[in-house]
Design a protein around this motif. Structure first.
Motif, PDB file in Angstrom:
ATOM      1  N   GLU A 160       0.827  -1.209   0.000  1.00 17.69           N
ATOM      2  CA  GLU A 160       0.000   0.000   0.000  1.00 17.69           C
ATOM      3  C   GLU A 160       0.854   1.249   0.000  1.00 17.69           C
ATOM      4  O   GLU A 160       0.495   2.266  -0.608  1.00 17.69           O
ATOM      5  CB  GLU A 160      -0.917   0.008   1.229  1.00 17.69           C
ATOM      6  N   ASN A 161       1.949   1.201   0.760  1.00 16.11           N
ATOM      7  CA  ASN A 161       2.796   2.381   0.927  1.00 16.11           C
ATOM      8  C   ASN A 161       4.195   1.921   1.332  1.00 16.11           C
ATOM      9  O   ASN A 161       4.450   0.720   1.442  1.00 16.11           O
ATOM     10  CB  ASN A 161       2.197   3.316   1.989  1.00 16.11           C
ATOM     11  N   GLY A 162       5.091   2.880   1.557  1.00 16.51           N
ATOM     12  CA  GLY A 162       6.440   2.499   1.943  1.00 16.51           C
ATOM     13  C   GLY A 162       7.188   1.905   0.762  1.00 16.51           C
ATOM     14  O   GLY A 162       6.973   2.303  -0.390  1.00 16.51           O
ATOM     15  N   PHE A 163       8.033   0.904   1.038  1.00 15.69           N
ATOM     16  CA  PHE A 163       8.840   0.326  -0.036  1.00 15.69           C
ATOM     17  C   PHE A 163       9.318  -1.067   0.359  1.00 15.69           C
ATOM     18  O   PHE A 163       9.187  -1.478   1.512  1.00 15.69           O
ATOM     19  CB  PHE A 163      10.061   1.213  -0.326  1.00 15.69           C
ATOM     20  N   ILE A 164       9.872  -1.755  -0.624  1.00 12.07           N
ATOM     21  CA  ILE A 164      10.559  -3.026  -0.378  1.00 12.07           C
ATOM     22  C   ILE A 164      11.994  -2.834  -0.846  1.00 12.07           C
ATOM     23  O   ILE A 164      12.237  -2.364  -1.971  1.00 12.07           O
ATOM     24  CB  ILE A 164       9.898  -4.193  -1.138  1.00 12.07           C
ATOM     25  N   LEU A 165      12.944  -3.167   0.015  1.00 11.37           N
ATOM     26  CA  LEU A 165      14.357  -3.026  -0.310  1.00 11.37           C
ATOM     27  C   LEU A 165      14.966  -4.414  -0.434  1.00 11.37           C
ATOM     28  O   LEU A 165      14.889  -5.220   0.484  1.00 11.37           O
ATOM     29  CB  LEU A 165      15.071  -2.218   0.782  1.00 11.37           C
ATOM     30  N   THR A 166      15.574  -4.672  -1.599  1.00 12.31           N
ATOM     31  CA  THR A 166      16.117  -6.005  -1.868  1.00 12.31           C
ATOM     32  C   THR A 166      17.614  -5.939  -2.129  1.00 12.31           C
ATOM     33  O   THR A 166      18.080  -5.106  -2.922  1.00 12.31           O
ATOM     34  CB  THR A 166      15.426  -6.633  -3.100  1.00 12.31           C
ATOM     35  N   TYR A 167      18.336  -6.795  -1.436  1.00  7.88           N
ATOM     36  CA  TYR A 167      19.761  -7.005  -1.684  1.00  7.88           C
ATOM     37  C   TYR A 167      19.938  -8.486  -1.993  1.00  7.88           C
ATOM     38  O   TYR A 167      19.804  -9.325  -1.094  1.00  7.88           O
ATOM     39  CB  TYR A 167      20.604  -6.616  -0.469  1.00  7.88           C
ATOM     40  N   GLY A 168      20.201  -8.811  -3.248  1.00  6.54           N
ATOM     41  CA  GLY A 168      20.348 -10.208  -3.623  1.00  6.54           C
ATOM     42  C   GLY A 168      19.055 -10.970  -3.397  1.00  6.54           C
ATOM     43  O   GLY A 168      18.002 -10.600  -3.917  1.00  6.54           O
ATOM     44  N   LEU A 169      19.139 -12.013  -2.588  1.00  7.02           N
ATOM     45  CA  LEU A 169      17.960 -12.842  -2.315  1.00  7.02           C
ATOM     46  C   LEU A 169      17.185 -12.388  -1.079  1.00  7.02           C
ATOM     47  O   LEU A 169      16.185 -12.986  -0.715  1.00  7.02           O
ATOM     48  CB  LEU A 169      18.387 -14.310  -2.131  1.00  7.02           C
ATOM     49  N   ILE A 170      17.673 -11.343  -0.438  1.00  6.05           N
ATOM     50  CA  ILE A 170      17.046 -10.876   0.806  1.00  6.05           C
ATOM     51  C   ILE A 170      16.235  -9.620   0.541  1.00  6.05           C
ATOM     52  O   ILE A 170      16.765  -8.608   0.074  1.00  6.05           O
ATOM     53  CB  ILE A 170      18.093 -10.605   1.902  1.00  6.05           C
ATOM     54  N   SER A 171      14.942  -9.690   0.829  1.00  2.00           N
ATOM     55  CA  SER A 171      14.046  -8.545   0.670  1.00  2.00           C
ATOM     56  C   SER A 171      13.503  -8.134   2.029  1.00  2.00           C
ATOM     57  O   SER A 171      13.141  -8.979   2.857  1.00  2.00           O
ATOM     58  CB  SER A 171      12.872  -8.900  -0.251  1.00  2.00           C
ATOM     59  N   GLU A 172      13.445  -6.837   2.232  1.00  2.00           N
ATOM     60  CA  GLU A 172      12.899  -6.303   3.489  1.00  2.00           C
ATOM     61  C   GLU A 172      11.658  -5.483   3.180  1.00  2.00           C
ATOM     62  O   GLU A 172      11.719  -4.518   2.420  1.00  2.00           O
ATOM     63  CB  GLU A 172      13.946  -5.443   4.201  1.00  2.00           C
ATOM     64  N   ASN A 173      10.529  -5.888   3.747  1.00  3.04           N
ATOM     65  CA  ASN A 173       9.274  -5.177   3.561  1.00  3.04           C
ATOM     66  C   ASN A 173       9.267  -3.975   4.491  1.00  3.04           C
ATOM     67  O   ASN A 173       9.221  -4.116   5.715  1.00  3.04           O
ATOM     68  CB  ASN A 173       8.088  -6.105   3.864  1.00  3.04           C
TER      69      ASN A 173
END
Length: 200
Positions: A160-173
């Motif tokens: 809905e808002n904010g972002f998802i940050l991905t480094y390689g295979l690791i994603s942070e909601n």
């Protein structure tokens, strides 16, 4: 009076005396039994009364404790409910910020999570369509300082808002709700201090 009559009178007198003695003895015995019975009954009553008084005292204390616990539980539940309502209001308020303020919040959250390596920032479709000029450039500069890089994913994230940050295979909601959920206890403690002055 003849001798026979005298003997009969003596026997009758003795029999009467014996009967009177037996009756008196029986009455004394009955009185003693009655006295002992009353005494035992009184003692049993006092013991029963003492035990019942103690039990009633315990029952009263337990009832008071139960009511007190129930009252505290309801107060705590209401406080938690108010805190959760405050958290929900905060998420809604963040989501409805003017674009400049909204993306300033996202920028601050993202900068705290930047690290070495190549990162990918994913935004919702709504946010991709209203991305302010210079936003990605500012993040790229912050990423370089952290020893890495960052690029914007052109595919909208299902948030809905904010972002998802991905480094390689690791994603942070890092949607607002996910960030608050991850920090829920800390947020609850902070909200409790603000709303109630202390945390119980």
């Amino acid at each position: 009076m003849s001798g026979l009559e005298e003997i009969l009178n003596i026997i009758g007198s003795q029999q009467k005396q014996t009967e009177e003695n037996l009756v008196a003895a029986a009455e004394r015995r009955a009185s003693a039994i009655l006295y002992d019975g009353n005494k035992n009954a009184e003692k049993a009553y006092e013991e029963h009364f003492r035990k019942m008084s103690e039990q009633l005292g315990r029952d009263f204390d337990n009832a008071c404790s139960s009511v007190d616990t129930s009252k505290k539980r309801r107060i705590l539940e209401r406080k938690i409910s108010l805190i959760d309502e405050t958290v929900e209001a905060a998420v809604e308020k963040l989501d409805k910020l003017p674009d400049s303020e909204y993306f300033a919040v996202i920028g601050q959250l993202a900068e705290k999570r930047l690290r070495k390596g190549e990162g990918v920032l994913s935004l919702s479709g709504r946010d991709l369509s209203r991305l302010p000029d210079g936003f990605i450039k500012g993040l790229c500069e912050a990423a370089e300082k952290a020893g890495g890089s960052i690029r914007l994913d052109s595919v909208p994230a299902e948030i809905e808002n904010g972002f998802i940050l991905t480094y390689g295979l690791i994603s942070e909601n890092c949607s607002f709700r996910a960030v608050i959920e991850a920090e829920r206890e800390g947020v609850r403690d902070t909200a409790a201090r603000v709303l109630f002055g202390q945390v119980e």
